[in-house]
Design an enzyme around this catalytic site. Sequence first.
Site, PDB file in Angstrom:
ATOM      1  N   THR A 170     -34.362  25.466 -17.718  1.00 33.30           N
ATOM      2  CA  THR A 170     -33.202  26.163 -17.129  1.00 33.30           C
ATOM      3  C   THR A 170     -31.922  25.952 -17.932  1.00 33.30           C
ATOM      4  O   THR A 170     -30.942  26.668 -17.725  1.00 33.30           O
ATOM      5  CB  THR A 170     -32.937  25.638 -15.708  1.00 33.30           C
ATOM      6  OG1 THR A 170     -32.566  24.252 -15.811  1.00 33.30           O
ATOM      7  CG2 THR A 170     -34.179  25.755 -14.833  1.00 33.30           C
ATOM      8  N   ASP A 228     -32.388  18.261 -32.281  1.00 42.12           N
ATOM      9  CA  ASP A 228     -32.155  17.493 -31.045  1.00 42.12           C
ATOM     10  C   ASP A 228     -31.562  16.135 -31.413  1.00 42.12           C
ATOM     11  O   ASP A 228     -32.236  15.274 -31.995  1.00 42.12           O
ATOM     12  CB  ASP A 228     -33.475  17.310 -30.286  1.00 42.12           C
ATOM     13  CG  ASP A 228     -33.227  16.734 -28.903  1.00 42.12           C
ATOM     14  OD1 ASP A 228     -33.583  17.398 -27.922  1.00 42.12           O
ATOM     15  OD2 ASP A 228     -32.662  15.616 -28.813  1.00 42.12           O
ATOM     16  N   ARG A 242     -30.404  17.777 -20.253  1.00 43.17           N
ATOM     17  CA  ARG A 242     -30.438  19.218 -20.036  1.00 43.17           C
ATOM     18  C   ARG A 242     -31.877  19.631 -19.773  1.00 43.17           C
ATOM     19  O   ARG A 242     -32.755  19.371 -20.598  1.00 43.17           O
ATOM     20  CB  ARG A 242     -29.907  19.895 -21.297  1.00 43.17           C
ATOM     21  CG  ARG A 242     -29.613  21.336 -21.134  1.00 43.17           C
ATOM     22  CD  ARG A 242     -28.977  21.864 -22.392  1.00 43.17           C
ATOM     23  NE  ARG A 242     -29.927  21.991 -23.482  1.00 43.17           N
ATOM     24  CZ  ARG A 242     -29.751  22.748 -24.543  1.00 43.17           C
ATOM     25  NH1 ARG A 242     -28.634  23.425 -24.665  1.00 43.17           N
ATOM     26  NH2 ARG A 242     -30.638  22.820 -25.488  1.00 43.17           N
ATOM     27  N   ASP A 284     -33.327  12.910 -29.955  1.00 40.23           N
ATOM     28  CA  ASP A 284     -34.622  12.646 -30.600  1.00 40.23           C
ATOM     29  C   ASP A 284     -34.437  12.118 -32.016  1.00 40.23           C
ATOM     30  O   ASP A 284     -35.143  11.200 -32.449  1.00 40.23           O
ATOM     31  CB  ASP A 284     -35.480  13.921 -30.625  1.00 40.23           C
ATOM     32  CG  ASP A 284     -36.056  14.251 -29.254  1.00 40.23           C
ATOM     33  OD1 ASP A 284     -36.006  13.381 -28.365  1.00 40.23           O
ATOM     34  OD2 ASP A 284     -36.557  15.377 -29.086  1.00 40.23           O
TER      35      ASP A 284
HETATM   36  O1  LIG Z   1     -24.171  21.623 -23.870  1.00 39.76           O
HETATM   37  P1  LIG Z   1     -25.538  21.513 -23.301  1.00 39.76           P
HETATM   38  O2  LIG Z   1     -26.259  22.856 -23.273  1.00 39.76           O
HETATM   39  O3  LIG Z   1     -25.578  20.845 -21.970  1.00 39.76           O
HETATM   40  O4  LIG Z   1     -26.408  20.670 -24.325  1.00 39.76           O
HETATM   41  C1  LIG Z   1     -25.929  19.521 -24.926  1.00 39.76           C
HETATM   42  C2  LIG Z   1     -26.637  18.302 -24.410  1.00 39.76           C
HETATM   43  O5  LIG Z   1     -27.998  18.313 -24.850  1.00 39.76           O
HETATM   44  C3  LIG Z   1     -28.278  17.073 -25.509  1.00 39.76           C
HETATM   45  O6  LIG Z   1     -28.750  16.123 -24.628  1.00 39.76           O
HETATM   46  P2  LIG Z   1     -30.261  16.150 -24.078  1.00 39.76           P
HETATM   47  O7  LIG Z   1     -30.376  16.996 -22.865  1.00 39.76           O
HETATM   48  O8  LIG Z   1     -31.175  16.500 -25.210  1.00 39.76           O
HETATM   49  O9  LIG Z   1     -30.493  14.676 -23.619  1.00 39.76           O
HETATM   50  P3  LIG Z   1     -30.730  13.373 -24.533  1.00 39.76           P
HETATM   51  O10 LIG Z   1     -29.405  13.014 -25.131  1.00 39.76           O
HETATM   52  O11 LIG Z   1     -31.247  12.374 -23.573  1.00 39.76           O
HETATM   53  O12 LIG Z   1     -31.734  13.736 -25.590  1.00 39.76           O
HETATM   54  C4  LIG Z   1     -26.944  16.699 -26.073  1.00 39.76           C
HETATM   55  O13 LIG Z   1     -26.866  15.357 -26.464  1.00 39.76           O
HETATM   56  C5  LIG Z   1     -25.989  17.070 -24.980  1.00 39.76           C
HETATM   57  O14 LIG Z   1     -25.857  16.088 -23.980  1.00 39.76           O
HETATM   58  O1  LIG Z   2     -28.687  21.936 -30.653  1.00 43.53           O
HETATM   59  C1  LIG Z   2     -28.743  21.166 -29.671  1.00 43.53           C
HETATM   60  C2  LIG Z   2     -28.448  21.581 -28.363  1.00 43.53           C
HETATM   61  C3  LIG Z   2     -28.521  20.684 -27.355  1.00 43.53           C
HETATM   62  N1  LIG Z   2     -28.889  19.407 -27.616  1.00 43.53           N
HETATM   63  C4  LIG Z   2     -29.172  18.991 -28.879  1.00 43.53           C
HETATM   64  O2  LIG Z   2     -29.509  17.816 -29.088  1.00 43.53           O
HETATM   65  N2  LIG Z   2     -29.091  19.875 -29.865  1.00 43.53           N
HETATM   66 MG   LIG Z   3     -31.942  15.408 -26.545  1.00 47.57          MG
END
Ligand SMILES: O=P(O)(O)OC[C@H]1O[C@H](OP(=O)(O)OP(=O)(O)O)[C@H](O)[C@@H]1O
Ligand SMILES: O=c1cc[nH]c(=O)[nH]1
Ligand SMILES: [Mg+2]
Length: 209
Positions: A108, A200, A104, A203
Amino acid sequence: MGIVKVLDHPLIQHKLTFIRDKNTGSKEFRELVEEVALLLTYEITRDLPLEDVEIETPVCKAKTKALSGKKIGVIPILRAGLGMVGGILKLIPAAKVGHIGVYRDPETLQPVEYYCKTPTDIAERDLIVVDPMLATGGSANASIKFLKERGAQNIKLMCLIAAPEGIEAVQKVHPDVDIYVAAVDEKLNEHGYIVPGLGDAGDRLFGTK
Ligand SMILES: O=P(O)(O)OC[C@H]1O[C@H](OP(=O)(O)OP(=O)(O)O)[C@H](O)[C@@H]1O
Ligand SMILES: O=c1cc[nH]c(=O)[nH]1
Ligand SMILES: [Mg+2]
């Protein structure tokens, strides 16, 4: 409209409390995410078809039941979805695993797709798309669209924590998809994070920042 099932078994709620706690380190966080994924899998597979089989126990012949071989695919959304795969495969070791890379954009909040490798026969499989977090729903919606474009017919979405906004977004775009979550939280904050959430997920699983 697909169903939304909140799987709030006491064990799930208890483990989720430790997952949410900011003082829980990566090792324990990973273990707990895997355990909750396993418990969610127990529920999500409740409707798997069975067939009659005949076996021999040490005592006698017996007519009993076995899974009828329904093909299953597990699709983690990278990265954080990876943390759930081990727990699912403990219960469904024959499942094939496909990966969808979506992150994400932090500004944005729009999903950015960067990878996709799925089993070739996804049209014949019951797919379980997994991601700990369903926030705006953008990542899940993009991933499900990806899979449908490749022929997927039957998709369930399994998450640890969802925001009401995310559930609504998925239901609107993919009304055929059933959603299974361990908890529905209060809201999203101004950065698109789930409140209270767990921070997160990627992370915390992988020790990045
Ligand atoms: O419903 P949304 O608003 O799309 O957010 C949720 C997304 O955000 C996080 O991923 P992230 O973008 O942090 O990627 P990552 O798993 O690589 O850390 C999470 O694991 C979802 O995939
Ligand atoms: O709370 C949140 C939202 C998006 N992605 C995450 O990892 N945590
Ligand atoms: Mg993430």
